[in-house]
Scaffold this active site. Sequence first.
Site, mmCIF file in Angstrom:
data_model
loop_
_atom_site.group_PDB
_atom_site.id
_atom_site.type_symbol
_atom_site.label_atom_id
_atom_site.label_comp_id
_atom_site.label_asym_id
_atom_site.label_seq_id
_atom_site.Cartn_x
_atom_site.Cartn_y
_atom_site.Cartn_z
ATOM 1 C CB CYS A 1 1.700 8.608 -11.133
ATOM 2 S SG CYS A 1 1.572 7.337 -12.410
ATOM 3 C CG ASP B 1 1.330 -14.272 7.057
ATOM 4 O OD1 ASP B 1 1.357 -13.280 6.293
ATOM 5 O OD2 ASP B 1 0.349 -15.044 7.140
#
Length: 222
Positions: free
Chosen positions: A44, A137
Amino acid sequence: MVLLGHIFPNFKAITNEGEIDFHEYVGDSWCILFSHPHDFTPVCTTELARAAQLSEEFSKRNVKLIALSCNDVNMHKDWIKDIQSYGNLDASKKFPYPIIDDKTRALAEKLGMIDPDERDNAGIPLTARAVFIIGPDKKLKLSLLYPATTGRNFDEILRVVDSLQLCAKHKVATPVDWKNGQDVMIQPGVKDEEVSQLFPKGCKVIEVPSHKNYLRMTSQPE
């Protein structure tokens, strides 16, 4: 799970930068939401550092980044120092994107980010390495899901953004291993009589044994 083409669920969350409303955060931009299993873990750390190194490239493309982990804000803030150190990032500058506090795993569960094979010391499943690309959108344009043990390639994610944005603007598709600036393929829905108007740079049809003219190449549109 969120389906491609559907409105990505809105949510409110606490991050290391304060509370956000996700749709407001996205605004008129593209956005990449990516999760990781746990703070202060090796893979990570490399991933978030690489994403931070590429933050200016994403910004040039009007893309916002936001990460998520099942740890709290205070842990995120401490971990960012390690990420900056590993990635040779300027610690005096603001970290380029927020990290969501999802210590309850409520958001990870809602978005299908859980990896059942990876668990913390308490035996609770960790979040997988999910990638969601959301358009202005607010619709989901792409999703990827990696197990906790496999690190992602953020150069590939950047390439995918280039493809998504190009294909959203022009009636083209990008072939295998395509990179920004290379030739693209004309979408099958474009009629032959429309090609010259839509693609003034010309079109090359690749011949195949079927003699079907579906492999139509053209220069990448501006």
